[in-house]
Design a protein around this motif. Structure first.
Motif, PDB file in Angstrom:
ATOM      1  N   GLY A  42       0.804  -1.217   0.000  1.00  0.00           N
ATOM      2  CA  GLY A  42       0.000   0.000   0.000  1.00  0.00           C
ATOM      3  C   GLY A  42       0.838   1.268   0.000  1.00  0.00           C
ATOM      4  O   GLY A  42       2.053   1.246  -0.200  1.00  0.00           O
ATOM      5  N   GLY A  63      -0.865  -3.318   3.884  1.00  0.00           N
ATOM      6  CA  GLY A  63      -1.772  -2.175   3.799  1.00  0.00           C
ATOM      7  C   GLY A  63      -1.032  -0.852   3.724  1.00  0.00           C
ATOM      8  O   GLY A  63       0.148  -0.782   3.383  1.00  0.00           O
ATOM      9  N   ASN A  64      -1.719   0.214   4.098  1.00  0.00           N
ATOM     10  CA  ASN A  64      -1.176   1.568   4.052  1.00  0.00           C
ATOM     11  C   ASN A  64      -0.576   1.977   5.386  1.00  0.00           C
ATOM     12  O   ASN A  64      -0.997   1.486   6.438  1.00  0.00           O
ATOM     13  CB  ASN A  64      -2.275   2.564   3.680  1.00  0.00           C
ATOM     14  N   ASP A  65       0.383   2.894   5.354  1.00  0.00           N
ATOM     15  CA  ASP A  65       0.967   3.509   6.551  1.00  0.00           C
ATOM     16  C   ASP A  65       1.577   2.485   7.508  1.00  0.00           C
ATOM     17  O   ASP A  65       1.366   2.542   8.718  1.00  0.00           O
ATOM     18  CB  ASP A  65      -0.078   4.349   7.286  1.00  0.00           C
ATOM     19  N   ILE A  66       2.333   1.552   6.983  1.00  0.00           N
ATOM     20  CA  ILE A  66       2.978   0.510   7.794  1.00  0.00           C
ATOM     21  C   ILE A  66       4.449   0.874   7.977  1.00  0.00           C
ATOM     22  O   ILE A  66       5.090   1.369   7.058  1.00  0.00           O
ATOM     23  CB  ILE A  66       2.865  -0.861   7.107  1.00  0.00           C
ATOM     24  N   GLY A  86      -2.849  -5.153   8.011  1.00  0.00           N
ATOM     25  CA  GLY A  86      -3.778  -4.034   7.905  1.00  0.00           C
ATOM     26  C   GLY A  86      -3.076  -2.689   7.888  1.00  0.00           C
ATOM     27  O   GLY A  86      -1.844  -2.603   7.898  1.00  0.00           O
ATOM     28  N   ASP A  87      -3.853  -1.630   7.895  1.00  0.00           N
ATOM     29  CA  ASP A  87      -3.329  -0.272   7.838  1.00  0.00           C
ATOM     30  C   ASP A  87      -2.785   0.183   9.190  1.00  0.00           C
ATOM     31  O   ASP A  87      -3.263  -0.245  10.241  1.00  0.00           O
ATOM     32  CB  ASP A  87      -4.421   0.699   7.397  1.00  0.00           C
ATOM     33  N   ASN A  88      -1.800   1.075   9.132  1.00  0.00           N
ATOM     34  CA  ASN A  88      -1.244   1.741  10.312  1.00  0.00           C
ATOM     35  C   ASN A  88      -0.679   0.745  11.339  1.00  0.00           C
ATOM     36  O   ASN A  88      -0.931   0.858  12.535  1.00  0.00           O
ATOM     37  CB  ASN A  88      -2.297   2.638  10.963  1.00  0.00           C
ATOM     38  N   ARG A 105      -5.927  -3.361  11.971  1.00  0.00           N
ATOM     39  CA  ARG A 105      -5.522  -1.950  11.920  1.00  0.00           C
ATOM     40  C   ARG A 105      -4.965  -1.490  13.255  1.00  0.00           C
ATOM     41  O   ARG A 105      -5.420  -1.911  14.310  1.00  0.00           O
ATOM     42  CB  ARG A 105      -6.727  -1.061  11.595  1.00  0.00           C
TER      43      ARG A 105
END
Length: 139
Positions: A42, A63-66, A86-88, A105
């Protein structure tokens, strides 16, 4: 390192032969990261120390922001599948996430933790095997 992966992933999606593999090998030699072009990564994913020692399963989904620290393994266990992150999420140095697990998340994976089960959102896990320490209390 991540830009090289993005080009390799694009070429992989376009079904260009040989070149994605060559870019993967370049990343492996120069940055010591095993990030196959088939992995889904992501936005805003940070690989600590340019991915030093990180190994990612070819079917993993990030995911995003990892934030992934050095020497992390995101891998499978035999033929059973690959992790979905998951994200973050924050993954500490030396952690191993193995098998078809889902990391929720806002989870935090402690350094050198071995995760072999699904991690719910908003928790911190540590240890071998990883155990939930306590749900995070925000505010």
């Amino acid at each position: 390192m991540l830009y090289i992966y993005r080009v390799a992933h694009l070429l992989h999606c376009l079904r260009v032969p040989f070149l994605p593999w060559l870019l993967k090998v370049f990343n492996r030699i120069v940055f010591s990261v095993s990030l196959p072009p088939s992995v889904t990564v992501g936005r805003n994913v940070v690989f600590g120390y340019q991915g030093l020692g990180i190994v990612v399963h070819r079917q993993a989904v990030l995911g995003n922001d990892i934030v992934i620290a050095p020497n992390v393994v995101i891998g499978g266990r035999g033929q059973s599948g690959a992790p979905v992150i998951g994200d973050n999420v924050l993954i500490g140095a030396g952690a191993c996430i193995l098998g078809p697990v889902t990391i929720g998340r806002n989870a935090k994976i402690g350094a050198n933790a071995v995760v072999i089960f699904d991690v719910p959102p908003d928790v911190t896990v540590v240890g071998i095997p990883a155990q939930i320490v306590q749900p995070r209390q925000d505010g």
